[in-house]
Scaffold this motif. Structure first.
Motif, PDB file in Angstrom:
ATOM      1  N   CYS A   3      95.480 -29.506 -52.355  1.00  0.00           N
ATOM      2  CA  CYS A   3      96.869 -29.949 -52.115  1.00  0.00           C
ATOM      3  C   CYS A   3      96.900 -31.042 -51.044  1.00  0.00           C
ATOM      4  O   CYS A   3      97.657 -32.013 -51.164  1.00  0.00           O
ATOM      5  N   LYS A   4      96.062 -30.887 -50.015  1.00  0.00           N
ATOM      6  CA  LYS A   4      96.037 -31.916 -48.968  1.00  0.00           C
ATOM      7  C   LYS A   4      95.511 -33.243 -49.537  1.00  0.00           C
ATOM      8  O   LYS A   4      96.020 -34.314 -49.196  1.00  0.00           O
ATOM      9  N   ALA A   5      94.511 -33.189 -50.405  1.00  0.00           N
ATOM     10  CA  ALA A   5      93.974 -34.431 -50.997  1.00  0.00           C
ATOM     11  C   ALA A   5      95.009 -35.085 -51.920  1.00  0.00           C
ATOM     12  O   ALA A   5      95.124 -36.303 -51.976  1.00  0.00           O
ATOM     13  N   GLU A   6      95.788 -34.261 -52.618  1.00  0.00           N
ATOM     14  CA  GLU A   6      96.829 -34.807 -53.513  1.00  0.00           C
ATOM     15  C   GLU A   6      97.959 -35.411 -52.684  1.00  0.00           C
ATOM     16  O   GLU A   6      98.640 -36.346 -53.108  1.00  0.00           O
ATOM     17  N   ALA A   7      98.093 -34.880 -51.486  1.00  0.00           N
ATOM     18  CA  ALA A   7      98.957 -35.476 -50.453  1.00  0.00           C
ATOM     19  C   ALA A   7     100.418 -35.636 -50.849  1.00  0.00           C
ATOM     20  O   ALA A   7     101.054 -36.641 -50.504  1.00  0.00           O
ATOM     21  N   GLY A   8     100.927 -34.682 -51.613  1.00  0.00           N
ATOM     22  CA  GLY A   8     102.352 -34.692 -51.926  1.00  0.00           C
ATOM     23  C   GLY A   8     102.791 -35.773 -52.894  1.00  0.00           C
ATOM     24  O   GLY A   8     103.989 -36.001 -53.069  1.00  0.00           O
ATOM     25  N   ARG A   9     101.852 -36.427 -53.551  1.00  0.00           N
ATOM     26  CA  ARG A   9     102.260 -37.464 -54.521  1.00  0.00           C
ATOM     27  C   ARG A   9     102.858 -36.816 -55.772  1.00  0.00           C
ATOM     28  O   ARG A   9     103.543 -37.466 -56.537  1.00  0.00           O
ATOM     29  N   ARG A  10     102.499 -35.559 -55.997  1.00  0.00           N
ATOM     30  CA  ARG A  10     103.008 -34.763 -57.118  1.00  0.00           C
ATOM     31  C   ARG A  10     102.727 -35.445 -58.470  1.00  0.00           C
ATOM     32  O   ARG A  10     103.559 -35.453 -59.366  1.00  0.00           O
ATOM     33  N   HIS A  11     101.537 -36.051 -58.582  1.00  0.00           N
ATOM     34  CA  HIS A  11     101.184 -36.773 -59.803  1.00  0.00           C
ATOM     35  C   HIS A  11     100.441 -35.867 -60.790  1.00  0.00           C
ATOM     36  O   HIS A  11     101.033 -35.343 -61.717  1.00  0.00           O
ATOM     37  N   SER A  12      99.122 -35.668 -60.579  1.00  0.00           N
ATOM     38  CA  SER A  12      98.323 -34.860 -61.509  1.00  0.00           C
ATOM     39  C   SER A  12      97.320 -34.018 -60.748  1.00  0.00           C
ATOM     40  O   SER A  12      96.839 -34.429 -59.681  1.00  0.00           O
ATOM     41  N   ALA A  13      96.991 -32.856 -61.304  1.00  0.00           N
ATOM     42  CA  ALA A  13      95.942 -32.004 -60.756  1.00  0.00           C
ATOM     43  C   ALA A  13      95.356 -31.199 -61.910  1.00  0.00           C
ATOM     44  O   ALA A  13      96.039 -30.975 -62.922  1.00  0.00           O
ATOM     45  N   HIS A  14      94.108 -30.784 -61.748  1.00  0.00           N
ATOM     46  CA  HIS A  14      93.419 -30.123 -62.857  1.00  0.00           C
ATOM     47  C   HIS A  14      92.608 -28.939 -62.340  1.00  0.00           C
ATOM     48  O   HIS A  14      92.239 -28.897 -61.157  1.00  0.00           O
ATOM     49  N   MET A  15      92.302 -28.003 -63.237  1.00  0.00           N
ATOM     50  CA  MET A  15      91.543 -26.838 -62.792  1.00  0.00           C
ATOM     51  C   MET A  15      90.730 -26.249 -63.941  1.00  0.00           C
ATOM     52  O   MET A  15      91.194 -26.228 -65.090  1.00  0.00           O
ATOM     53  N   HIS A  16      89.531 -25.786 -63.609  1.00  0.00           N
ATOM     54  CA  HIS A  16      88.687 -25.086 -64.578  1.00  0.00           C
ATOM     55  C   HIS A  16      88.501 -23.671 -64.081  1.00  0.00           C
ATOM     56  O   HIS A  16      87.915 -23.452 -63.007  1.00  0.00           O
ATOM     57  N   SER A  17      88.990 -22.715 -64.849  1.00  0.00           N
ATOM     58  CA  SER A  17      88.982 -21.316 -64.422  1.00  0.00           C
ATOM     59  C   SER A  17      89.389 -20.437 -65.593  1.00  0.00           C
ATOM     60  O   SER A  17      90.079 -20.903 -66.510  1.00  0.00           O
ATOM     61  N   LYS A  18      88.958 -19.174 -65.542  1.00  0.00           N
ATOM     62  CA  LYS A  18      89.481 -18.206 -66.524  1.00  0.00           C
ATOM     63  C   LYS A  18      90.331 -17.173 -65.804  1.00  0.00           C
ATOM     64  O   LYS A  18      90.743 -16.178 -66.403  1.00  0.00           O
ATOM     65  N   ASN A  19      90.565 -17.385 -64.520  1.00  0.00           N
ATOM     66  CA  ASN A  19      91.359 -16.457 -63.722  1.00  0.00           C
ATOM     67  C   ASN A  19      92.819 -16.925 -63.711  1.00  0.00           C
ATOM     68  O   ASN A  19      93.163 -17.936 -63.075  1.00  0.00           O
ATOM     69  N   ILE A  20      93.654 -16.197 -64.430  1.00  0.00           N
ATOM     70  CA  ILE A  20      95.055 -16.625 -64.602  1.00  0.00           C
ATOM     71  C   ILE A  20      95.775 -16.702 -63.251  1.00  0.00           C
ATOM     72  O   ILE A  20      96.585 -17.611 -63.008  1.00  0.00           O
ATOM     73  N   ASP A  21      95.453 -15.773 -62.355  1.00  0.00           N
ATOM     74  CA  ASP A  21      96.119 -15.790 -61.040  1.00  0.00           C
ATOM     75  C   ASP A  21      95.755 -17.062 -60.277  1.00  0.00           C
ATOM     76  O   ASP A  21      96.617 -17.709 -59.672  1.00  0.00           O
ATOM     77  N   ASN A  22      94.479 -17.420 -60.303  1.00  0.00           N
ATOM     78  CA  ASN A  22      94.052 -18.640 -59.594  1.00  0.00           C
ATOM     79  C   ASN A  22      94.720 -19.878 -60.193  1.00  0.00           C
ATOM     80  O   ASN A  22      95.201 -20.766 -59.468  1.00  0.00           O
ATOM     81  N   LEU A  23      94.728 -19.932 -61.535  1.00  0.00           N
ATOM     82  CA  LEU A  23      95.349 -21.083 -62.213  1.00  0.00           C
ATOM     83  C   LEU A  23      96.828 -21.194 -61.838  1.00  0.00           C
ATOM     84  O   LEU A  23      97.324 -22.267 -61.494  1.00  0.00           O
ATOM     85  N   SER A  24      97.511 -20.071 -61.874  1.00  0.00           N
ATOM     86  CA  SER A  24      98.953 -20.081 -61.582  1.00  0.00           C
ATOM     87  C   SER A  24      99.207 -20.451 -60.125  1.00  0.00           C
ATOM     88  O   SER A  24     100.134 -21.221 -59.826  1.00  0.00           O
ATOM     89  N   ARG A  25      98.395 -19.912 -59.236  1.00  0.00           N
ATOM     90  CA  ARG A  25      98.607 -20.199 -57.807  1.00  0.00           C
ATOM     91  C   ARG A  25      98.462 -21.683 -57.512  1.00  0.00           C
ATOM     92  O   ARG A  25      99.260 -22.285 -56.794  1.00  0.00           O
TER      93      ARG A  25
END
Ligand code: COA
Length: 482
Positions: free
Chosen positions: A399-421
């Motif tokens: 989140c700090k690297a994205e710096a509030g631009r609210r553009h795009s972010a991606h994730m690789h995971s099978k943990n639904i809680d982690n993905l949602s968080r």
């Protein structure tokens, strides 16, 4: 989408370079008014004239039926498919950024997945007090600013959506991609003529400047401004006092946790990061990976065509890809080195004395969070990798690297809680799970495409309806059938 072979790409590049001789590619000033002797339609020296012409086009379109409007769009799609490789080669030759094959695929994506008139939906409300009709009307003439990173793609994508909505358009393209952008403007006008529309519907400048952009922003006939580009131009349109749609820069992070399919994650991240040499603003720019799977992830990235450099080499490369720029007011800012943006990985590596072949498509480096490879949006096939101990640290740093631009972010995971968080915390317009970033603009993912991702102003993945204004017609106490 069928891939082109290396030889087919070489042939089209040679053909385009031959045609470009007439555009004086060796000189600083490109001829942005013709290609291979074919004079472009809709290119003006004066912004006021361009706006008047687009307004005449808009009035002509107003008199056309939606079906006739859709015919223009069908023709734009057809010409875009036919001329995708030409525009791709032209874009790389003019800007020196990106990859011909990927740019060709981006044009095909725009042709196939940009919504047309079907995106404009009317609604009706009925009740005791009668019928209310809500229709989405055109603004009139749209003033659009387009970038050098995805030039003809953005012109065509914007044109399809804006014409579907019933508007005329004036473009003030980035001067660094003016020949390519004007090629696309001409294509749209050729399509318009072929489909029985007005002679000129979209217009552009022979030599766009910030002054011509300023005229556009303040002209009374311009009712909507749409800006796709760097922070400077986006800020300018947002402070114009007119309705504006702003699509600015991002710095998309990607998290990989220890439940992910690591080999797939490695390949997906490299595929996304290297697409058109990282020019799309949605592309993976830095990775936060769980410590216990980072070695495996890096091994997978190397198998997927990456070259790992040491921390010392990363520091050396950072000093080359980022430079100090003196602004007009005399102050200096750190900015990306224009000669490195969108370049191939082997070209960037050669700048620090590393010689590799063309099959190396990405540069990876393990770096601390503070490193420029994490903090700056480089738009190059360079990926900083930061080890994290758990999901809390991963989300916090991403989140700090994205710096509030609210553009795009991606994730690789099978943990639904982690993905949602992470999705909730980062608040980006686009969030891609378990796929390359480009799935977020409809390339291998569901949903329509756009190159104008309007995070700051909230329209999101823009389409025809974004370029309309709502109108309401009320029939009191009547016109119900029940
Ligand atoms: N019309 C007129 N002038 C424009 C313009 C436009 N549409 N867009 C940019 N310019 C001007 C700039 O203001 C700048 O003028 P200056 O030299 O007087 O300051 C000049 O053209 C050069 O533009 P700039 O883009 O800053 O520099 P560049 O061509 O050297 O850099 C990039 C190219 C890609 C590095 C740069 O555009 C950038 O960082 N863009 C941000 C990312 C982006 O565009 N993302 C697209 C979102 S999808």
């Amino acid at each position: 989408m069928a891939q082109m072979t290396e030889n087919e790409i070489k042939d089209i590049v040679a053909k385009v370079l031959g045609q470009m001789q007439s555009m004086k590619p060796a000189s600083a000033d490109w001829d942005s008014t013709q290609y291979g002797g074919r004079k472009f339609i809709g290119i003006y020296e004066d912004m006021n004239e361009a706006i008047e012409a687009a307004n005449r086009g808009y009035k002509a379109v107003r008199a056309m039926s939606v079906e006739e409007r859709e015919k223009i769009i069908t023709e734009i799609r057809k010409l875009t498919r036919e001329e995708a490789a030409t525009m791709a080669a032209l874009g790389v030759a003019e800007t020196k950024m990106g990859r011909v094959e990927h740019k060709r695929l981006k044009h095909l994506l725009v042709a196939d997945k940009t919504p047309g008139t079907e995106d404009i939906v009317s609604t009706a409300k009925t009740g005791d007090n009668g019928l209310t009709l809500i229709e989405m009307a055109p603004f009139g003439v749209v003033g659009a600013i387009t970038p050098s990173t995805n030039p003809s793609e953005t012109v065509i994508c914007n044109s399809i959506g804006m014409i579907a909505a019933g508007n005329g358009v004036v473009f003030n393209p980035h001067p660094g991609a003016i020949a390519t952008s004007n090629y696309a403007v001409d294509l749209v006008n050729r399509a318009c003529r072929a489909a029985g529309g007005p002679d000129v519907l979209v217009c552009s400048m022979k030599k766009p400047t910030m002054e011509s952009a300023a005229i556009m922003q303040s002209h009374p006939l311009i009712k909507l401004l749409v800006c796709t580009g760097g922070p400077g131009v986006v800020k300018a349109v947002l402070s114009s006092g007119k309705k504006a749609i702003g699509a600015g820069a991002g710095n998309p992070p990607v998290i990989v946790d220890d439940t992910a399919d690591i080999q797939k994650a490695a390949k997906d991240i490299i595929d996304g990061c290297t697409f058109d040499n990282n020019l799309p603003c949605i592309a993976e720019k830095e990775v936060f990976s769980f410590d216990n799977i980072t070695d495996e992830l890096i091994a997978g990235m190397k198998r997927a065509g990456s070259y790992q450099i040491t921390r010392a080499q990363a520091d050396e490369l950072a000093k080359i890809v980022l430079v100090e720029k003196t602004k007009k007011d005399g102050t200096t800012v750190k900015t990306v080195n224009r000669d490195c943006v969108g370049r191939d990985a082997d070209v960037l590596l050669s700048k620090i004395g590393v010689s590799v072949g063309k099959d190396v498509r990405c540069i990876i480096a393990e770096v601390p969070f503070e490193h420029p490879f994490v903090q700056e949006e480089l738009m190059m096939p360079i990926l900083g990798i930061v080890r994290v101990k758990d999901i809390d640290e991963a989300i916090d740093l991403a989140c700090k690297a994205e710096a509030g631009r609210r553009h795009s972010a991606h994730m690789h995971s099978k943990n639904i809680d982690n993905l949602s968080r992470f999705a909730k915390a980062v608040e980006t317009t686009i969030f891609v799970k378990n796929a390359p970033s480009y799935a977020g603009i409809g390339f291998g993912g569901e949903g329509h495409t756009t190159f104008t991702i309007a995070g700051p102003t909230g329209e999101g993945i823009t389409s025809a309806r974004s370029f309309t204004r709502q109108r309401r017609c009320v029939m009191a106490d009547s016109f119900r059938i029940i």
